[in-house]
Write a protein that holds these residues in place. Structure first.
Motif, PDB file in Angstrom:
ATOM      1  N   ARG A  59       0.805  -1.175   0.034  1.00 23.42           N
ATOM      2  CA  ARG A  59      -0.048  -0.064  -0.075  1.00 23.42           C
ATOM      3  C   ARG A  59       1.049   1.306   0.024  1.00 23.42           C
ATOM      4  NH1 ARG A  59      -2.302   3.491   4.046  1.00 23.42           N
ATOM      5  NH2 ARG A  59      -1.364   2.360   5.625  1.00 23.42           N
ATOM      6  N   LEU A  60       0.905   1.907  -0.982  1.00 25.44           N
ATOM      7  CA  LEU A  60       1.372   3.503  -1.291  1.00 25.44           C
ATOM      8  C   LEU A  60       0.799   4.223  -0.357  1.00 25.44           C
ATOM      9  CD1 LEU A  60       3.023   1.694  -3.258  1.00 25.44           C
ATOM     10  CD2 LEU A  60       2.846   3.764  -4.738  1.00 25.44           C
ATOM     11  N   ASP A  61       1.423   5.047   0.499  1.00 24.01           N
ATOM     12  CA  ASP A  61       0.742   6.241   1.264  1.00 24.01           C
ATOM     13  C   ASP A  61       1.670   7.479   1.048  1.00 24.01           C
ATOM     14  OD1 ASP A  61      -0.372   7.767   2.888  1.00 24.01           O
ATOM     15  OD2 ASP A  61       0.002   6.600   4.645  1.00 24.01           O
ATOM     16  N   PRO A  62       1.170   8.374   0.079  1.00 28.65           N
ATOM     17  CA  PRO A  62       2.011   9.522  -0.059  1.00 28.65           C
ATOM     18  C   PRO A  62       1.833  10.620   0.879  1.00 28.65           C
ATOM     19  CG  PRO A  62       0.725   8.858  -1.945  1.00 28.65           C
ATOM     20  CD  PRO A  62       0.178   8.197  -1.098  1.00 28.65           C
ATOM     21  N   ALA A  63       0.881  10.377   1.886  1.00 32.47           N
ATOM     22  CA  ALA A  63       0.898  11.379   2.903  1.00 32.47           C
ATOM     23  C   ALA A  63       1.891  10.932   4.046  1.00 32.47           C
ATOM     24  CB  ALA A  63      -0.483  11.178   3.737  1.00 32.47           C
ATOM     25  N   ARG A  64       2.510   9.779   3.969  1.00 33.06           N
ATOM     26  CA  ARG A  64       3.695   9.750   4.881  1.00 33.06           C
ATOM     27  C   ARG A  64       5.054   9.786   4.222  1.00 33.06           C
ATOM     28  NH1 ARG A  64       2.190   4.134   6.427  1.00 33.06           N
ATOM     29  NH2 ARG A  64       4.166   4.128   7.509  1.00 33.06           N
ATOM     30  N   GLY A 404      14.549  15.651  -6.838  1.00 35.79           N
ATOM     31  CA  GLY A 404      13.530  16.290  -6.028  1.00 35.79           C
ATOM     32  C   GLY A 404      12.338  15.213  -5.784  1.00 35.79           C
ATOM     33  N   ALA A 405      12.476  14.081  -5.843  1.00 36.92           N
ATOM     34  CA  ALA A 405      11.362  13.020  -5.480  1.00 36.92           C
ATOM     35  C   ALA A 405      11.369  12.994  -4.009  1.00 36.92           C
ATOM     36  CB  ALA A 405      11.567  11.708  -6.169  1.00 36.92           C
ATOM     37  N   VAL A 406      10.521  12.476  -3.463  1.00 36.20           N
ATOM     38  CA  VAL A 406      10.406  12.139  -1.866  1.00 36.20           C
ATOM     39  C   VAL A 406      10.291  10.663  -1.730  1.00 36.20           C
ATOM     40  CG1 VAL A 406       9.123  12.859   0.254  1.00 36.20           C
ATOM     41  CG2 VAL A 406       9.836  14.735  -1.556  1.00 36.20           C
ATOM     42  N   HIS A 407      10.883  10.143  -0.867  1.00 38.07           N
ATOM     43  CA  HIS A 407      10.553   8.878  -0.454  1.00 38.07           C
ATOM     44  C   HIS A 407       9.336   8.797   0.299  1.00 38.07           C
ATOM     45  CE1 HIS A 407      11.686   5.630   2.696  1.00 38.07           C
ATOM     46  NE2 HIS A 407      10.869   4.966   1.660  1.00 38.07           N
ATOM     47  N   ILE A 408       8.233   7.914   0.053  1.00 42.55           N
ATOM     48  CA  ILE A 408       7.034   7.869   0.725  1.00 42.55           C
ATOM     49  C   ILE A 408       6.860   6.367   1.342  1.00 42.55           C
ATOM     50  CG2 ILE A 408       6.035   9.541  -0.625  1.00 42.55           C
ATOM     51  CD1 ILE A 408       4.411   7.492  -2.430  1.00 42.55           C
ATOM     52  N   ALA A 409       5.805   6.040   2.256  1.00 45.29           N
ATOM     53  CA  ALA A 409       5.518   4.753   2.679  1.00 45.29           C
ATOM     54  C   ALA A 409       5.165   3.898   1.721  1.00 45.29           C
ATOM     55  CB  ALA A 409       4.840   4.925   3.852  1.00 45.29           C
ATOM     56  N   ALA A 410       5.598   2.648   1.756  1.00 49.39           N
ATOM     57  CA  ALA A 410       5.349   1.542   0.938  1.00 49.39           C
ATOM     58  C   ALA A 410       4.905   0.448   2.087  1.00 49.39           C
ATOM     59  CB  ALA A 410       6.262   1.200  -0.213  1.00 49.39           C
ATOM     60  N   ASP A 411       3.783   0.306   2.507  1.00 45.45           N
ATOM     61  CA  ASP A 411       3.367  -0.808   3.742  1.00 45.45           C
ATOM     62  C   ASP A 411       3.414  -2.196   2.882  1.00 45.45           C
ATOM     63  OD1 ASP A 411       3.759   1.226   5.665  1.00 45.45           O
ATOM     64  OD2 ASP A 411       1.563   1.728   5.053  1.00 45.45           O
ATOM     65  N   ARG A 412       4.060  -2.958   3.407  1.00 41.67           N
ATOM     66  CA  ARG A 412       4.082  -4.593   2.870  1.00 41.67           C
ATOM     67  C   ARG A 412       3.252  -5.575   3.662  1.00 41.67           C
ATOM     68  NH1 ARG A 412       8.702  -7.371   2.892  1.00 41.67           N
ATOM     69  NH2 ARG A 412       9.700  -6.079   4.544  1.00 41.67           N
ATOM     70  N   ARG A 413       2.161  -5.977   3.282  1.00 44.67           N
ATOM     71  CA  ARG A 413       1.444  -6.760   4.299  1.00 44.67           C
ATOM     72  C   ARG A 413       2.048  -8.429   4.424  1.00 44.67           C
ATOM     73  NH1 ARG A 413      -2.841 -10.717   3.541  1.00 44.67           N
ATOM     74  NH2 ARG A 413      -2.260 -10.743   1.277  1.00 44.67           N
TER      75      ARG A 413
END
Length: 467
Positions: A59-64, A404-413
């Motif tokens: 799950r990609l979470d661009p807010a984090r 200029g990219a930003v690392h975002i959360a990629a939650d793994r199940r």
């Protein structure tokens, strides 16, 4: 005028509203397989399968959001620069455009490391001040060696990609500055701390005048190692603290040099060494971050230092493939897991491989690694270019993750897939994934939608969704 019956009008209006609504965006995917049947190969569009339902593998979470990321690349060593320079001009220009540009499927490399003086991947051992006697005023300072191949090829790369970030590292101070009085082994003589700081400042200024601005430097490559047959120098944490805090930092400030200073530039196995340098208040005020290599330890060492000093940047600055690990699939998986996914997930802002190019005999070199592999292999006899596994490892990141990219959360199940993710400035989302075991479809939740991609065993994929 003929009127629609009320019972027919309602579904017609609903259908028109549906037709006018924007469709959820399709993603794109590129695949490299462990058996080499696909190499950065574009795949069919990723169509949304409906709303995300919560059981997706990733799950990609661009807010984090975490650290900014500049990019990925390799070192323009003397060996690499010479091999590129000796290609016929049209072929060299095409290869440089492929490596540093993004048109026509180019890699878009945006991070590069240069050596200050010789490394083992130089035909001769030299520094930028090879005086037979002490030269504290640097009267014999010259960057002529770098002018021959390294700086012209770096300028060419910068012309193709003006956002290319350049860092520099010395393998040794000039021999007259050292306790060994040789480029081989030894420490920096404390009496030479001030001339060494001036030497680094002069190098940054000279490179800048040659059209190669230096964004970052380390004061020593692999300071916990004294190689026996190529330039090197041991600089322990207390010595680095004294040199940086008391001399290099003040010299740069006096000269108006804004180049960032990174500490360490060595392996993951000894995070206590950069922590030792950062424990010194004067050095800590001057040091912008820590540079890491891959040859011992594990990538989570980067997080140990980040957690202690979260205001300090992390950069991954060297790893080489070679004949000790010849299998394409094994290198593809390990490098992706450690140098792209792992380094990013442990706070790195950019990752570098070692030699950009080597010849079929793993050179030119003098001492040091006799079986290293470049990102590409260039045969100087025929001009043939071979794109090695490292090319595809870099390409899965450098082509799609823009400066200029930003690392975002990629939650793994689950534990079958390693992953990292980014958001570019244009809002596009990028995920890089590696199947470590098992096979079959991997599901993704992106912006509330469910997507699915078939990832073969050992394969690496980059997936991108528009902003």
């Amino acid at each position: 005028m003929k009127r629609f019956a009320p019972l027919l009008l309602a579904p017609l209006l609903a259908a028109c509203a549906t037709l006018g609504a924007p469709s959820p965006p399709a993603g794109q995917a590129w695949l490299t397989t462990a058996d080499e049947t696909a190499k950065l190969a574009p795949q069919p569009a990723l169509r949304p399968l409906g709303p995300a339902i919560g059981d997706e593998d990733i799950r990609l979470d661009p807010a984090r959001r975490f650290q900014p990321v500049h990019g990925f690349g390799a070192a323009m060593t003397d060996a690499s620069a010479e091999l590129l320079s000796r290609l016929p001009e049209a072929k060299r220009r095409a290869l440089m455009a492929e490596l540093f540009g993004r048109a026509n499927g180019g890699l878009g490399l945006s991070f590069m490391r240069l050596t200050v003086g010789a490394s083992d991947f130089s035909r001769t051992h030299y520094s930028f001040d090879d005086s037979d006697t002490p030269d504290p005023t640097l009267s014999k300072f010259t960057i002529d060696h770098a002018r021959q191949y390294m700086l012209p090829r770096t300028r060419e790369a910068l012309a193709i990609n003006p956002r290319l970030l350049v860092m520099i590292s010395p393998w040794s101070a000039p021999a007259w500055m050292k306790t060994s009085r040789s480029l081989i082994k030894g420490h920096l003589d404390p009496a030479a701390y001030a001339p060494f700081a001036a030497y680094l400042a002069r190098t940054v200024e000279a490179f800048g005048r040659e059209g190669v601005p230096v964004s970052m430097l380390t004061i020593q490559n692999e300071p916990d190692f004294e190689p026996a047959d190529y330039p090197g120098m041991r600089v322990d944490p207390a010595e680095r603290a004294a040199i940086v805090g008391g001399f290099v930092g003040p010299a740069f400030a006096k000269a108006g040099i804004r180049t960032k200073i990174l500490d360490y530039d060595h392996n993951w196995d000894k995070p206590q060494l950069p922590l030792g340098t950062l424990a010194d208040p004067a050095a800590r005020r001057t040091i912008a971050g820590v540079a890491w290599h891959c040859y011992a330890g594990d990538v989570d060492a980067q997080s140990k230092v980040h957690d202690a000093w979260p205001d300090k940047e992390s950069w991954f600055t060297e790893c080489s493939g070679g004949n000790w690990s010849p299998k394409f699939g094994e290198v593809l998986g390990w490098m992706t897991d450690k140098l792209v996914i792992g380094a990013t997930n442990n706070w790195s802002r950019g990752s570098l491989l070692w030699n950009l190019a080597l010849d079929p005999a793993h050179g030119p070199h003098k001492g040091g690694c006799g079986d290293c592999r470049g990102v590409v292999t260039i045969d100087p006899a025929s001009g043939a270019v071979t794109r090695n596994v490292e090319y595809y490892v870099l390409g899965h990141a450098s082509r799609f993750v823009l400066p200029g990219a930003v690392h975002i959360a990629a939650d793994r199940r689950g534990g079958d897939v390693e992953a990292t993710a980014f958001v570019n400035r244009d809002g596009s989302r990028v995920a890089i994934v590696h199947r470590t075991k098992g096979s079959g479809a991997v599901s993704f939740a992106v912006d509330g939608r469910r997507y699915q991609f078939d990832l073969p065993p050992g394969a690496v994929a980059t997936l991108r969704w528009p902003g």
